[in-house]
Motif scaffolding. Structure first.
Motif, short mmCIF file in Angstrom:
data_model
loop_
_atom_site.label_atom_id
_atom_site.label_comp_id
_atom_site.label_asym_id
_atom_site.label_seq_id
_atom_site.Cartn_x
_atom_site.Cartn_y
_atom_site.Cartn_z
N MET A 175 0.84 -1.49 0.04
CA MET A 175 0.00 -0.09 -0.07
C MET A 175 0.75 1.28 0.13
SD MET A 175 -3.46 0.90 2.30
CE MET A 175 -2.69 0.56 3.96
N PHE A 176 1.87 1.14 0.60
CA PHE A 176 2.92 2.36 0.71
C PHE A 176 4.02 2.53 0.06
CE2 PHE A 176 0.08 2.78 4.59
CZ PHE A 176 -0.31 3.95 4.69
N ALA A 177 4.37 1.51 -0.84
CA ALA A 177 5.59 1.42 -1.76
C ALA A 177 5.58 2.35 -2.54
CB ALA A 177 5.69 0.09 -2.27
N ASP A 178 6.46 3.25 -2.70
CA ASP A 178 6.65 4.31 -3.74
C ASP A 178 5.50 5.37 -3.92
OD1 ASP A 178 9.17 3.07 -4.76
OD2 ASP A 178 7.72 1.71 -5.89
N ASP A 179 4.94 5.45 -2.54
CA ASP A 179 3.68 6.36 -2.53
C ASP A 179 4.30 7.71 -2.36
OD1 ASP A 179 1.41 7.92 -1.59
OD2 ASP A 179 0.84 6.55 -0.15
N PRO A 180 3.84 8.87 -3.48
CA PRO A 180 4.37 9.95 -3.74
C PRO A 180 3.63 11.15 -2.49
CG PRO A 180 2.83 9.80 -5.37
CD PRO A 180 2.96 8.25 -4.56
N ASN A 181 2.50 10.50 -1.91
CA ASN A 181 1.83 11.13 -0.83
C ASN A 181 2.63 11.29 0.36
OD1 ASN A 181 -0.15 12.32 -2.47
ND2 ASN A 181 -1.41 10.36 -2.13
N TYR A 182 3.21 9.96 0.65
CA TYR A 182 3.98 9.73 1.89
C TYR A 182 5.46 9.08 1.58
CZ TYR A 182 -0.74 10.12 3.43
OH TYR A 182 -1.95 10.64 3.68
N PRO A 183 6.38 10.06 1.03
CA PRO A 183 7.68 9.54 0.75
C PRO A 183 8.31 8.76 2.05
CG PRO A 183 7.63 11.40 -0.39
CD PRO A 183 6.34 11.35 0.57
N ASN A 184 8.85 7.27 1.94
CA ASN A 184 8.95 6.60 2.97
C ASN A 184 10.11 5.62 2.88
OD1 ASN A 184 7.75 3.89 2.52
ND2 ASN A 184 6.06 5.46 1.90
N GLU A 185 10.65 5.02 3.83
CA GLU A 185 11.39 3.76 3.74
C GLU A 185 10.93 2.79 4.58
OE1 GLU A 185 15.50 4.79 5.26
OE2 GLU A 185 14.80 6.60 5.69
N LEU A 186 10.59 1.68 4.04
CA LEU A 186 9.95 0.41 4.60
C LEU A 186 11.22 -0.60 4.88
CD1 LEU A 186 7.49 0.25 1.84
CD2 LEU A 186 7.04 0.74 4.25
N ILE A 187 11.43 -0.92 6.25
CA ILE A 187 12.45 -1.31 6.82
C ILE A 187 12.05 -2.88 7.32
CG2 ILE A 187 14.61 -1.36 8.13
CD1 ILE A 187 13.92 2.09 8.06
N ASP A 188 12.57 -3.70 7.23
CA ASP A 188 12.50 -5.03 7.68
C ASP A 188 13.44 -5.24 8.80
OD1 ASP A 188 10.07 -6.64 6.27
OD2 ASP A 188 11.53 -5.95 4.89
N GLU A 189 13.39 -4.62 10.06
CA GLU A 189 14.37 -4.79 11.22
C GLU A 189 14.48 -6.27 11.65
OE1 GLU A 189 16.10 -2.61 12.49
OE2 GLU A 189 15.25 -0.47 11.95
#
Length: 240
Positions: free
Chosen positions: A149-163
């Motif tokens: 849902m959030f990958a490459d979302d221009p509205n919420y630029p983010n990092e998705l991290i598998d800690e």
């Protein structure tokens, strides 16, 4: 009792998988419930006579609201669609009316109470929480759905991290909600944060997840750090 039977490969077959975060719920029923929740809270806040008066005066208030904040309202439509734009315009008008009559703190408290009331079914709709509960590993299924849902979302630029297997993190560096609020009603910037506090809590049991968020852009001026722990592994901590 729910019988877990679906495997992680099935996540991609869930409704709306991979579609960007919608701002308002996917289903018509949930959309209507959001409107009902806000109307119920507004009736309780104003009383019957003032509630009726608000709706009678609304057509006269809308043009002024648009003139003052047209750029922000257009941004909302470009980012999230026409229905989100209309709902945000209405919320800004309500906020301004309450702010003039009852003060800024009371006006924001109305919006916070209403959005947190609605968040319990909105978040379930966003994440298809009842379906995620059917998986062998609801936590892994939740994170897979969230990532899509959030990958490459221009509205919420983010990092998705598998800690780790028990901790998944999303760091949001910009927030479209904050940009829209800055151009329309800056006082409402934290409203999305307050939605998340109760919304994620409401789906924790179904998704095998516990939510923590130590910082947000709207409340702390620092990147939003969404921390999703496997149930039973989360430390004590505040959720901003």
């Amino acid at each position: 009792m729910t019988t877990h039977q679906r495997t992680l490969d099935d996540v991609a077959r869930l409704p709306h998988y991979g579609e960007p975060f919608p701002f308002i719920p996917w289903t018509t029923g949930s959309k209507l419930r959001v409107s009902w929740v806000f109307a119920r809270h507004l009736l309780a806040e104003l009383g019957a006579a003032r509630f009726i008066g608000f709706w009678l005066m609304l057509p006269f208030r809308l043009p002024g609201a648009w003139r003052r904040s047209a750029e922000g309202f257009r941004m909302m439509r470009r980012s999230f669609g026409m229905i989100a734009q209309l709902e945000w315009i209405l919320l800004v008008v309500i906020h301004r009316v309450l702010e003039r009559r009852e003060g800024a703190e009371r006006a924001y408290d109305f919006a916070r109470r209403a959005i947190q009331d609605a968040s319990t079914f909105m978040m379930a709709d966003f994440y298809q929480a009842d379906r995620l509960a059917e998986f062998d590993d609801p936590f892994a299924a939740f994170w897979a759905y969230h990532r899509a849902m959030f990958a490459d979302d221009p509205n919420y630029p983010n990092e998705l991290i598998d800690e780790s297997d028990d901790l998944k993190v999303m760091v949001v560096h910009e927030c479209r909600n904050c940009h829209v609020a800055a151009l329309t009603a800056p006082e409402l910037s934290p409203l999305g944060c307050d939605h998340d506090i109760t919304g994620y809590k409401s789906i924790e049991e179904r998704t095998g997840m516990e939510f923590r968020r130590p910082t947000t852009l709207a409340k702390d001026g620092q990147p939003c750090r969404f921390m999703f722990y496997r149930a039973g592994t989360a430390p004590a901590g505040e959720v901003h």
